[in-house]
Motif scaffolding. Structure first.
Motif, mmCIF file in Angstrom:
data_model
loop_
_atom_site.group_PDB
_atom_site.id
_atom_site.type_symbol
_atom_site.label_atom_id
_atom_site.label_comp_id
_atom_site.label_asym_id
_atom_site.label_seq_id
_atom_site.Cartn_x
_atom_site.Cartn_y
_atom_site.Cartn_z
ATOM 1 N N GLY A 1 9.686 5.493 0.493
ATOM 2 C CA GLY A 1 9.467 5.630 1.933
ATOM 3 C C GLY A 1 8.344 6.551 2.228
ATOM 4 N N CYS A 2 7.106 5.928 2.072
ATOM 5 C CA CYS A 2 6.026 6.816 2.530
ATOM 6 C C CYS A 2 5.111 6.064 3.457
ATOM 7 C CB CYS A 2 5.262 7.404 1.354
ATOM 8 S SG CYS A 2 4.117 6.248 0.595
ATOM 9 N N SER A 3 4.141 6.761 4.069
ATOM 10 C CA SER A 3 3.335 6.139 5.102
ATOM 11 C C SER A 3 2.076 5.508 4.565
ATOM 12 C CB SER A 3 2.976 7.168 6.174
ATOM 13 O OG SER A 3 2.260 8.224 5.609
ATOM 14 N N SER A 4 1.678 5.862 3.375
ATOM 15 C CA SER A 4 0.474 5.252 2.822
ATOM 16 C C SER A 4 0.637 5.098 1.337
ATOM 17 C CB SER A 4 -0.763 6.099 3.131
ATOM 18 O OG SER A 4 -0.664 7.357 2.527
ATOM 19 N N VAL A 5 0.020 4.086 0.802
ATOM 20 C CA VAL A 5 0.150 3.783 -0.621
ATOM 21 C C VAL A 5 -1.223 3.541 -1.191
ATOM 22 C CG1 VAL A 5 1.198 2.280 -2.326
ATOM 23 C CG2 VAL A 5 2.333 2.648 -0.154
ATOM 24 N N PRO A 6 -1.636 4.228 -2.284
ATOM 25 C CA PRO A 6 -2.953 3.969 -2.867
ATOM 26 C C PRO A 6 -2.983 2.653 -3.607
ATOM 27 C CG PRO A 6 -1.740 5.537 -4.206
ATOM 28 C CD PRO A 6 -0.902 5.268 -2.966
ATOM 29 N N PHE B 1 7.373 1.891 1.206
ATOM 30 C CA PHE B 1 6.477 1.644 2.330
ATOM 31 C C PHE B 1 6.562 0.186 2.767
ATOM 32 C CE2 PHE B 1 2.474 0.082 3.982
ATOM 33 C CZ PHE B 1 2.245 0.942 5.050
ATOM 34 N N TYR B 2 6.432 -0.728 1.810
ATOM 35 C CA TYR B 2 6.503 -2.146 2.141
ATOM 36 C C TYR B 2 7.873 -2.525 2.702
ATOM 37 C CZ TYR B 2 2.055 -3.056 -0.278
ATOM 38 O OH TYR B 2 0.734 -3.084 -0.656
ATOM 39 N N LYS B 3 8.911 -2.001 2.095
ATOM 40 C CA LYS B 3 10.275 -2.328 2.544
ATOM 41 C C LYS B 3 10.509 -1.855 3.977
ATOM 42 C CE LYS B 3 15.126 -1.629 1.270
ATOM 43 N NZ LYS B 3 16.052 -1.001 0.281
ATOM 44 N N GLU B 4 10.011 -0.680 4.300
ATOM 45 C CA GLU B 4 10.231 -0.109 5.630
ATOM 46 C C GLU B 4 9.406 -0.810 6.707
ATOM 47 O OE1 GLU B 4 9.554 4.110 8.051
ATOM 48 O OE2 GLU B 4 9.408 4.061 5.851
ATOM 49 N N HIS B 5 8.179 -1.195 6.387
ATOM 50 C CA HIS B 5 7.262 -1.689 7.404
ATOM 51 C C HIS B 5 7.146 -3.212 7.473
ATOM 52 C CE1 HIS B 5 5.940 2.520 6.888
ATOM 53 N NE2 HIS B 5 5.664 2.442 8.182
ATOM 54 N N SER B 6 7.640 -3.914 6.466
ATOM 55 C CA SER B 6 7.493 -5.365 6.470
ATOM 56 C C SER B 6 8.339 -6.003 7.573
ATOM 57 C CB SER B 6 7.919 -5.958 5.125
ATOM 58 O OG SER B 6 7.907 -7.370 5.181
#
Length: 348
Positions: free
Chosen positions: A18-23, A204-209
Motif C-alpha cells: 500500500g504505497c502511493s508510487s511504485v518505481p 498500490f495496484y490493488k488499492e487503486h485499480s
C-alpha cells in the motif's frame, strides 16, 4: 517453468506438457562480476551494522538444516555461494549470479543478465532431464529444482550438492522462498528490500485499480491449451488487481500450482476483455498460439480478439519466473495493458 508445464507436456504427449508510487524496474546493467551487485534494480544496498557484520562473520562455515517442499531434510554449509538453477525462481532470487542455469529461461532477459547470461554455466539435457555432469562441473553448493519434475535427481546429485525442491503456489510462498534464500546466502537485507518493493507495487495496484476489466492468461504450444486459474501463482496475483473469473476446480481445493486444460467454448462463456498468451515453442518455426487460433471460428467471437486485446507475453517471465522480480514485472506489464493510466501514475 511452472508445474502447469506437466499439463502441457501430457497434452503434447497425447498428440505427438500500500504505497502511493511504485518505481519501474529498469534493465540491470550487465558486465559486472560482483554477485552482490546483482540485486533487484532500484534497491539500495544496505550497509550492515556492526552487529550484523559480527553475525555474518559468526555464520561463516556454520551449517543450516531445513526441509524442502517434499519434506526432505537438507543440510548446507553457510553461506551458500554457488547455486545451480534447474528452475527459474532460483535465477530470480536476489540477483545472485547462478553457478549454472538451464538453457533459455529468465537469465537472458534484460532485467536479469542479458548478454552476460551466455557466460553463466550451462546445464544441457532437457528441463525434465538435466545433464548431471554439467551440474557437477559448476561445483554448486546447492541445486534448486521444481516439485513434480526434479525429485528423481536427488540420488544422482548425492555426490555433487544437496537438492532443494521448491514449488511456490502463491505470492506469499514466493516471498518466503526469497526470505529463505536471503538467510542461506547471507543477503537478508537485500531480501527484505526486494520483498518491500514487490509488496509496495502490488498494494498500490490493488488499492487503486478500478478492477472493471476481465483478464485471462492462457498458455500452450498448440490449440490444445491450458489456462492459469485464480488458484495459480500468476492468476492469484492478477485476481487481486482486476477481474479474473477463472476459479480452480473444487477437486483441487480451489488452489492449483499451475493451471488446467481448457477449451475456447469455456473461454467464450466468460468472454474476457483481455487475453494474455504464453506460447511454448519447441521448434524454430513454431507459430504464436494466438496465430494458431485464427482458423477457429470461436476465436473470432471473443471480445478480446474483436477489440485487438490479445497480447503475446514473454513466456520466460510469465510462465517460468515464479520469483518476486518476475511477479513485479508481470504486474507492471499486465497493468500497463489493462490500466495504462494507473500504470503511468505508478511509475512516475
Amino acid at each position: 517453468m511452472r508445474k502447469r508445464l506437466g499439463i502441457v507436456f501430457l497434452i503434447i504427449a497425447a498428440l505427438i506438457s500500500g504505497c502511493s508510487s511504485v518505481p519501474q524496474d529498469p534493465p540491470q546493467e550487465t558486465g559486472t562480476e560482483n554477485a552482490t551487485d546483482r540485486t533487484d534494480p532500484n534497491v539500495e544496498k544496505a550497509t550492515p551494522s556492526a552487529e550484523e557484520a559480527a553475525s555474518n562473520e559468526e555464520g561463516k562455515n556454520s551449517e543450516a538444516t531445513f526441509k524442502d517442499v517434499t519434506g526432505t531434510e537438507i543440510s548446507v554449509d553457510l553461506p551458500v555461494e554457488k547455486i545451480a538453477c534447474l528452475t527459474e525462481i532460483c535465477v530470480d532470487a536476489l540477483g545472485l549470479k547462478p553457478a549454472a542455469v538451464t538453457a533459455g529461461g529468465l537469465a537472458p532477459e534484460p532485467e536479469f543478465y542479458g548478454e552476460e547470461a551466455a557466460s553463466l554455466g550451462q546445464i544441457g539435457g532437457s528441463f525434465f532431464e538435466p545433464n548431471l555432469e554439467d551440474i557437477s562441473l559448476a561445483g554448486p553448493d546447492l541445486v534448486i529444482g521444481l516439485e513434480g519434475t526434479h525429485e528423481g535427481l536427488r540420488e544422482g546429485l548425492a555426490g555433487i550438492a544437496p537438492l532443494y525442491i521448491v514449488q511456490p503456489k502463491s505470492m506469499q510462498e514466493s516471498i518466503e522462498f526469497l526470505q529463505h534464500m536471503g538467510q542461506l546466502t547471507g543477503r537478508i537485507a537485500e531480501a527484505e528490500a526486494a520483498e518491500k518493493r514487490l509488496l509496495d507495487k502490488f498494494n498500490f495496484y490493488k488499492e487503486h485499480s478500478p478492477k472493471d476489466k476481465t483478464a485471462l492468461v492462457m498458455y500452450g504450444s498448440d490449440v490444445n491449451f491450458g489456462i492459469d486459474t485464480a488458484g495459480s501463482l500468476v492468476g492469484s496475483v492478477l485476481a487481486e488487481v482486476t477481474q479474473y473469473p477463472w476459479p480452480a476446480p473444487e477437486a483441487d481445493g480451489g488452489h492449483q500450482a499451475g493451471g488446467m486444460a481448457y477449451s475456447l467454448e469455456k473461454v467464450l462463456e466468460n468472454d474476457p476483455d483481455y487475453i494474455f498468451v504464453e506460447t511454448f515453442t519447441f521448434s524454430p518455426d513454431s507459430q504464436p498460439l494466438s496465430e494458431q487460433f485464427k482458423t477457429n471460428p470461436l476465436w473470432s467471437r471473443l471480445s478480446a480478439v474483436k477489440n485487438g486485446q490479445v497480447h503475446e507475453m514473454r513466456t520466460s517471465v510469465w510462465a517460468s519466473g515464479r520469483g518476486t522480480r518476475s511477479l513485479g514485472i508481470i504486474l507492471d506489464e499486465a497493468m500497463s495493458i489493462l490500466y495504462p493510466e494507473l500504470y503511468k501514475k505508478a511509475v512516475e
